[in-house]
Design a protein around this motif. Structure first.
Motif, mmCIF file in Angstrom:
data_model
loop_
_atom_site.group_PDB
_atom_site.id
_atom_site.type_symbol
_atom_site.label_atom_id
_atom_site.label_comp_id
_atom_site.label_asym_id
_atom_site.label_seq_id
_atom_site.Cartn_x
_atom_site.Cartn_y
_atom_site.Cartn_z
ATOM 1 N N GLU A 177 40.005 79.255 57.713
ATOM 2 C CA GLU A 177 39.174 78.243 57.168
ATOM 3 C C GLU A 177 39.005 78.017 55.815
ATOM 4 N N ASP A 178 39.483 78.859 55.038
ATOM 5 C CA ASP A 178 39.375 78.787 53.497
ATOM 6 C C ASP A 178 40.490 78.156 52.927
ATOM 7 N N ARG A 179 41.669 77.591 53.646
ATOM 8 C CA ARG A 179 42.503 76.746 53.229
ATOM 9 C C ARG A 179 42.135 75.161 53.108
ATOM 10 N N TYR A 180 41.979 74.550 52.047
ATOM 11 C CA TYR A 180 41.756 73.331 51.727
ATOM 12 C C TYR A 180 42.901 72.308 52.086
#
Length: 227
Positions: A177-180
């Motif tokens: 979920e940290d991958r924008y």
């Protein structure tokens, strides 16, 4: 599960083809999707020819969408059989863009059917949840569902909550979920998602970043392998 066979699905907002089309074609061909869900594909004059040409540049064919779904398109490679396709439109808010969704019931030979859905929700905070509320019941189908969309909000928004009530966020499943996803080349938000039916098993999730992807669009593509 799709009979244990891996199927690669890519979701990609192509920025209305305003950027480097050679880089765009190279990115998609390098990902080798079985199914490609496109947001901001051609939707106006000569949209059929333009969408077909875009698909051909990727080595794929059109399956669903275009003008009837307001620029949402599903493309496939020749491994995938299209059983059925349909579209929906969200109500028009005066002064805003009309938006919609496309659907395709697909089959990999010898395996059970699954439905792929593409959509692009409003940039307006007041309009967007109503669109998600209309899309949600349309996803309650007998076959497993894979949804690729640009939500135009981050995961703490109400539209995410509505759509992940029964579908899983692939990034959360993969603990990525940290991958924008937006905007290239210096992303600071995750506003794009692939949502999966709980009957499907995720093998891989990736937000694809590269120099070519920086030139191809203002969004990065999302990749899932369903096993």
């Amino acid at each position: 599960m799709l009979g244990g066979m891996s199927v690669r699905v890519v979701s990609y907002n192509v920025h209305s083809l305003r950027d480097d089309l050679g880089a765009l074609a190279g990115v998609v061909r390098g990902l080798a999707p079985d199914v490609l869900i496109v947001q901001e594909a051609p939707r106006r004059w000569r949209w059929r020819t333009k969408c077909a040409d875009l698909a051909a540049s990727f080595g794929m064919v059109m399956a669903a969408g275009g003008m009837p779904s307001l620029g949402n398109v599903i493309m496939t490679n020749l491994r995938v059989r299209v059983l059925e396709q349909w579209c929906m439109r969200y109500p028009l808010t005066p002064g805003r863009h009309m938006r919609g969704a496309c659907f395709a019931r697909l089959e990999v030979p010898g395996r059970g059917p699954f439905v792929v859905v593409g959509s692009h929700l409003s940039t307006d905070d007041a309009e967007r949840p109503a669109q998600a509320a209309l899309l949600k019941p349309a996803l309650a189908l007998d076959d497993p569902v894979i949804v690729g969309l640009d939500l135009n909000e981050t995961p703490d928004g109400s539209s995410w909550g509505l759509l992940t009530d029964r579908l899983a966020d692939a990034a959360a499943l993969a603990d990525r979920e940290d991958r924008y996803t937006f905007p290239t080349p210096n992303p600071n938000r995750r506003i794009d998602a692939i949502l999966l039916d709980p009957r499907l098993e995720l093998g891989r999730y990736q937000v694809v970043t590269s120099d070519a992807a920086d030139r191809a669009s203002d969004h990065y593509p999302l990749v899932v392998d369903i096993v």
